[in-house]
Write a protein that holds these residues in place. Structure first.
Motif, PDB file in Angstrom:
ATOM      1  N   TYR A 179      65.544  67.102  43.513  1.00 30.02           N
ATOM      2  CA  TYR A 179      64.790  65.851  43.615  1.00 30.02           C
ATOM      3  C   TYR A 179      65.680  64.666  43.265  1.00 30.02           C
ATOM      4  CZ  TYR A 179      60.519  68.628  43.853  1.00 30.02           C
ATOM      5  OH  TYR A 179      59.544  69.514  44.231  1.00 30.02           O
ATOM      6  N   LEU A 201      57.856  62.761  37.363  1.00 32.06           N
ATOM      7  CA  LEU A 201      57.729  64.210  37.461  1.00 32.06           C
ATOM      8  C   LEU A 201      57.552  64.862  36.098  1.00 32.06           C
ATOM      9  CD1 LEU A 201      60.282  65.161  40.263  1.00 32.06           C
ATOM     10  CD2 LEU A 201      57.807  65.148  40.375  1.00 32.06           C
ATOM     11  N   THR A 281      48.609  58.642  38.593  1.00 34.32           N
ATOM     12  CA  THR A 281      49.960  58.884  39.102  1.00 34.32           C
ATOM     13  C   THR A 281      49.896  59.836  40.284  1.00 34.32           C
ATOM     14  OG1 THR A 281      50.206  60.525  37.378  1.00 34.32           O
ATOM     15  CG2 THR A 281      51.273  58.393  37.018  1.00 34.32           C
ATOM     16  N   HIS A 284      48.980  57.799  43.460  1.00 32.43           N
ATOM     17  CA  HIS A 284      50.042  56.879  43.862  1.00 32.43           C
ATOM     18  C   HIS A 284      50.703  57.307  45.161  1.00 32.43           C
ATOM     19  CE1 HIS A 284      53.530  54.277  43.695  1.00 32.43           C
ATOM     20  NE2 HIS A 284      54.262  55.334  43.920  1.00 32.43           N
TER      21      HIS A 284
ATOM     22  N   PHE C  93      59.443  64.606  47.272  1.00 33.34           N
ATOM     23  CA  PHE C  93      58.932  64.217  45.962  1.00 33.34           C
ATOM     24  C   PHE C  93      57.450  64.553  45.848  1.00 33.34           C
ATOM     25  CE2 PHE C  93      62.273  60.932  46.949  1.00 33.34           C
ATOM     26  CZ  PHE C  93      63.256  61.579  46.220  1.00 33.34           C
ATOM     27  N   PRO C  94      57.103  65.442  44.906  1.00 28.82           N
ATOM     28  CA  PRO C  94      55.713  65.917  44.860  1.00 28.82           C
ATOM     29  C   PRO C  94      54.725  64.855  44.368  1.00 28.82           C
ATOM     30  CG  PRO C  94      56.983  66.855  43.053  1.00 28.82           C
ATOM     31  CD  PRO C  94      57.946  66.084  43.909  1.00 28.82           C
ATOM     32  N   HIS C  95      55.245  63.795  43.741  1.00 30.18           N
ATOM     33  CA  HIS C  95      54.332  62.782  43.211  1.00 30.18           C
ATOM     34  C   HIS C  95      54.140  61.639  44.202  1.00 30.18           C
ATOM     35  CE1 HIS C  95      58.395  61.641  42.265  1.00 30.18           C
ATOM     36  NE2 HIS C  95      58.043  60.442  41.885  1.00 30.18           N
ATOM     37  N   MET C  96      54.657  61.797  45.421  1.00 30.81           N
ATOM     38  CA  MET C  96      54.484  60.748  46.431  1.00 30.81           C
ATOM     39  C   MET C  96      53.861  61.380  47.677  1.00 30.81           C
ATOM     40  SD  MET C  96      58.157  58.880  46.284  1.00 30.81           S
ATOM     41  CE  MET C  96      58.946  58.495  44.731  1.00 30.81           C
ATOM     42  N   ASP C 100      55.312  57.552  51.437  1.00 26.01           N
ATOM     43  CA  ASP C 100      56.219  57.103  50.377  1.00 26.01           C
ATOM     44  C   ASP C 100      57.511  57.911  50.353  1.00 26.01           C
ATOM     45  OD1 ASP C 100      54.568  55.083  49.540  1.00 26.01           O
ATOM     46  OD2 ASP C 100      53.436  56.388  48.183  1.00 26.01           O
ATOM     47  N   ARG C 136      49.397  64.477  50.831  1.00 23.65           N
ATOM     48  CA  ARG C 136      50.275  64.859  49.737  1.00 23.65           C
ATOM     49  C   ARG C 136      51.190  65.965  50.259  1.00 23.65           C
ATOM     50  NH1 ARG C 136      49.943  62.624  45.089  1.00 23.65           N
ATOM     51  NH2 ARG C 136      50.643  64.551  44.150  1.00 23.65           N
TER      52      ARG C 136
END
Lengths: 284, 264, 365
Positions: A179, A201, A281, A284, C93-96, C100, C136
């Motif tokens: 990442y 993360l 989060t 987002h 990226f797992p949080h985007m 994004d 996601r």
């Protein structure tokens, strides 16, 4: 033959410990509902008077104080622990890693008293810090760290860092380094990689570390007792004062119940906030 | 690169903050004077001599050692069997029991100590070694159980299945396969438990009396009465002993493995 | 997105990488031409990924230089190298969400929001992922994740596209489909591409040229067909496809006729190999692929016939792989269509094989 041959022999000791522990907690609850007989260790009949007493400003203040100090400690612990945890996980040099682990974990095992005493030597009016600052000429007369909230927090943060570092390092070690490489490859500078990828993360680790340290600090005793010196009163110190100076065990028990309730209540509150934060989060 | 340099400067500063108390303690312990002074105005072992001959400390160290050895060993046996149940079996009340036994992690030590003080009084065991050991077992049990739990999770259940398939009885599977595989976890858990017991203060303050006090309690009482650096000498010895034990643990068991910190 | 006219060349000059005391890459030199699809092929641990990481800037070479368009980039940090990398793990990226993720590189380049939106939409369209913006990444299938990783890498218009075993996480059918899509994408964009794989099938079907690596060194750089038909050495011969390695043979030359004495009882007739001047008495290695060996029938005359016992049949659907134990040579594998060989030559029976050397690989011993 039974499918669970070890169930009974393995279960009995565990249940025994649980029962003993619950009995000890029940004793507190029982005492908190008893009447205090001044000058005697025996207690009177059942009453709710003890709980009525806690509305006095001094105890109320101890509860607020505990809450504020725990919040501040958890916050500063987080800020200071993150870089160490990051360095610990990501350094490629073996001896640096070993050194970081040893230095950051040792304080965890030296105990509350040794650490608090050490901070008294550092923070005292004629202590190490004041002598150093005077010698360098940053200050012209000693700064008071002892018996202040700042002094207590300075000591508590160091006390809490090992646990926070372990929690954060575990979280960071579970992120695939791809990442970070991918972000750099797409043009993110190192600082951006940290703020946009690594920190988001590790958010679950950050939140759980914060909560654990918050709970841990709420139960601090020796540090506020010795460095706070009676001027910074946390619940733990108020209980000790009632139990051992006033010998008012029923009221000490009441304060303990309050301590337990506020510990569990603030944990529940923080979990709630944490869940909301995590959901945000996530969206987002 | 300057960024890297800046990062390591920050890391060093934080580490300095973390280690400065230990450094100051060691410096103070060698200081000849009664009053603390920086930098030290000489070198002397008189505080070590006093610490090692002071009867309170000697007695408290012995008591603490006995308490730590017994309670961490009891916690090892109870915690290992409980962790085994949690990982391998399903039974009613499992979550409740797990919750109760791990709650000493959240419940303040002084509360636990106070509870055992009252319980001890009730059972006419107040301030005896028995009640102190009970208290310490409750406090360190979650750490041992956790360590064993993690190593049990890391065992492929097929090892146990294949042993059973080859004709091993449940007891043989447990003693020949499972226990040997979790020995490192048990050793790590026991070590952590005994160090925590040895240095536990808040709860011990409640459940001990002057004849049964453990070392941290004796040190606390000393600090409240005297200001000379005898306690610094004791502290320095404890810090150095802890460091040596941790270095040994790191060498033989791998702290990173015990703490589950490893880069992917 | 179309960069047909703006391809970039990559030169790797005498690059060596040493970790502690292990040499991962040893004096590798490669010229990757503008718009070329170049594959680094080799078994795991051969240094191909290390080499790719050095091009991306994640590792620094111990010695040597890496140039893009002739300019040395050794001191350029990864975030300024303008390479687009697709990771084996995709590293989405797992949080985007999808948008994004793809927009990340453009945002780092501080493009205006409007432009970012347009570019991301074009990239999504190109990868047939329109309408997925808000998803996601964890909700997506392997193939979709793969395409998003590609879109994220090409949307920044990199000078070189770096692909690190991007297909290895996919199941077989999807892998074949993605091979086709990768090829189309390369034709559409004209991006200079470096592709790392351990799968020879992918290497042969996708590449303009293939670099075979072993133990940190380059074994051969060739177009796919040449790699299969004219391997440069024994490693390449046995790494690419299946091949029988015969025992060392002595070359007997008389005029234009060549005979190779494999053992006292067996000599095979052959011709002058393409790129090797053979001398009388020289020792050679002979490699021959299973599909070039046949069960001898009436149409084969007496030359190059060897006899042996059938040791095993491995039925594979379209063909059968048969192992024959030939005295003086050892196990020889041949490949025949369908399942006929299983009835024709039962296990243990003696059969005669025709071993022509017309397409065999002959290398000096």
């Amino acid at each position: 033959m039974s499918k669970r041959p070890f169930l009974i022999p393995f279960l009995v000791p565990a249940i025994l410990v649980a029962v003993i522990f619950l009995a000890a907690l029940a004793e507190i609850l029982q005492y908190s509902l008893r009447e205090f007989i001044p000058g005697s260790l025996d207690v009177g009949g059942f009453t709710l008077d003890n709980f009525a007493r806690i509305y006095r400003p001094v105890y109320f203040k101890a509860v607020i104080n505990t809450f504020v100090l725990s919040l501040a400690t958890a916050f500063f612990t987080l800020i200071l622990s993150y870089p160490i945890a990051f360095a610990l996980v990501r350094t490629k040099v073996e001896w640096v890693r070993t050194l970081l682990i040893l230095l950051s974990i040792t304080p965890l095992f030296t105990g509350e008293i040794v650490r608090t005493y050490a901070w008294m030597l550092v923070l005292g009016t004629n202590g190490f810090l004041n002598t150093m600052l005077l010698d360098i000429g940053v200050i012209s007369e000693p700064v008071t760290f002892m018996y202040t909230r700042a002094g207590v927090v300075i000591a508590l943060v160091q006390f809490a860092m090992p646990v926070m570092i372990i929690i954060l390092a575990t979280a960071i070690s579970h992120i695939n380094t791809d990442y970070e490489k991918a972000a750099a490859n797409l043009g993110a500078r190192p600082w951006t990689v940290i703020t946009r990828v690594v920190i988001p993360l590790t958010m679950p680790g950050i939140i759980s570390g914060f909560i654990v340290i918050f709970a841990w600090t709420m139960s601090a005793f020796a540090t506020p007792q010795l460095i706070g010196g009676g001027k910074v009163l946390m619940i733990s110190n108020a209980i000790y004062l009632q139990g051992f100076s006033a010998l008012n065990f029923p009221f000490a028990a009441t304060l303990s119940v309050i301590a337990l309730i506020s510990a569990f209540a603030s944990l529940a509150l923080m979990k709630l906030i944490a869940n909301r934060l995590e959901r945000q989060t996530a969206i987002h | 690169m300057w960024r890297q340099t800046l990062f390591w400067v920050i890391v060093s500063c934080i580490l300095f903050y973390m280690t400065i108390p230990a450094i100051v303690v060691v410096m103070t312990s060698f200081n000849p004077g009664e009053i603390l002074s920086f930098p030290p105005n000489g070198f002397s072992l008189r505080w070590y001599e006093k610490a090692l001959t002071y009867p309170d400390f000697r007695g408290a160290f012995r008591t603490g050692l006995i308490v730590a050895l017994i309670s961490s060993t009891l916690a090892l046996v109870i915690g290992t069997s409980f962790a085994f149940l949690v990982v391998r079996y399903v039974f009613p009340g499992k979550n409740l029991l797990e919750g109760i036994l791990s709650s000493p992690l959240i419940i303040p030590h002084f509360t636990t100590g106070f509870g055992f003080l009252l319980l001890g009084a009730h059972l006419n065991l107040n301030q005896t070694l028995t009640i102190i050991i009970m208290t310490h077992v409750v406090l360190v049990l979650p750490f041992v159980a956790r360590a064993v739990y993690v190593s049990l999770l890391n065992i492929d259940p097929n090892f146990e299945r294949s042993a059973a398939n080859l004709g091993a009885s449940p007891f043989m599977v447990l003693s020949r396969i499972t226990v040997p595989l979790i020995i490192p976890g048990m050793a790590g858990g026991w070590l952590v438990a005994s160090i925590l017991s040895l240095t536990e203060f808040s709860a011990s303050l409640y459940v001990t009396a002057s004849r049964t006090q453990t070392l941290p309690v004796a040190m606390y009482n000393y600090i409240r009465e005297y200001t000379d650096p005898t306690v610094a000498a004791v502290s320095a010895l404890l810090i150095i002993a802890t460091m040596l034990i941790l270095m040994a643990a790191n060498h033989f068991l791998g702290l990173r493995k015990i703490l589950a910190i490893d880069s992917h | 997105m179309n960069t047909n006219n703006s391809g970039h060349s990559v030169d790797i000059v005498e690059v060596t990488k040493t970790f502690a005391n292990v040499t991962a890459v040893h004096k590798v030199s490669l010229n990757i031409r503008k718009g070329e699809f170049m594959t680094l092929l080799g078994p795991s641990g051969c240094g191909k990924t290390t080499l790719l990481n050095m091009v991306a800037g994640f590792e620094t070479q111990t010695s040597g230089a890496i140039r893009i368009d002739g300019k040395d980039i050794s001191d350029v940090p990864p975030f300024m190298r303008e390479t687009g990398m697709v990771f084996q793990s995709y590293a989405l990226f797992p949080h985007m969400n999808v948008f994004d993720n793809i927009a990340f590189g453009l945002r780092m380049r501080k493009l205006p929001a409007k432009e970012i939106k347009a570019e991301v939409e074009r990239a999504l369209d190109m990868m047939k992922l329109s309408g997925m913006e808000g998803r996601r990444v964890r909700q997506l299938s392997g193939g979709q994740q793969q395409r998003i990783a590609l879109a994220r890498a090409i949307v920044i218009r990199p000078k070189v596209l770096l692909l690190d075993e991007p297909l290895s996480a996919l199941d077989k059918n999807l892998r074949l489909q993605m091979q086709v899509e990768l090829k189309e994408l390369h034709q559409k964009t004209g991006l200079t591409t470096i592709f790392v794989t351990h799968d020879q099938g992918e290497a042969l079907s996708l590449s303009d040229r293939v670099v075979v690596m072993s133990r940190g060194e380059v074994q051969q750089v060739s177009a796919p067909i040449e790699l299969y038909t004219q391997p440069a050495n024994g490693f390449v011969a046995s790494f690419i496809g299946e091949i029988n390695a015969l025992p060392k043979a002595r070359c007997q030359k008389s005029g234009q006729d060549f005979r190779f004495e494999v053992c006292p009882e067996i000599s095979l007739n052959g011709r002058q190999p393409a790129r090797l001047e053979l001398k009388d008495g020289q020792m050679v290695h002979i490699f021959i692929r299973p599909e070039h060996i046949e069960i001898a029938g009436p149409r084969h005359n007496g030359a190059n016939i060897v006899k042996g016992n059938v040791a095993a049949h491995i039925y594979q659907g379209t063909h059968t792989q048969t192992r024959v134990n030939v005295p003086g040579i050892g196990l020889v594998e041949l490949r025949t269509k369908g399942a006929a060989a299983i009835d024709q030559a039962p296990l243990g029976s003696e059969i005669a094989l025709s071993v022509p050397l017309d397409e065999a690989v002959i290398l000096p011993a």
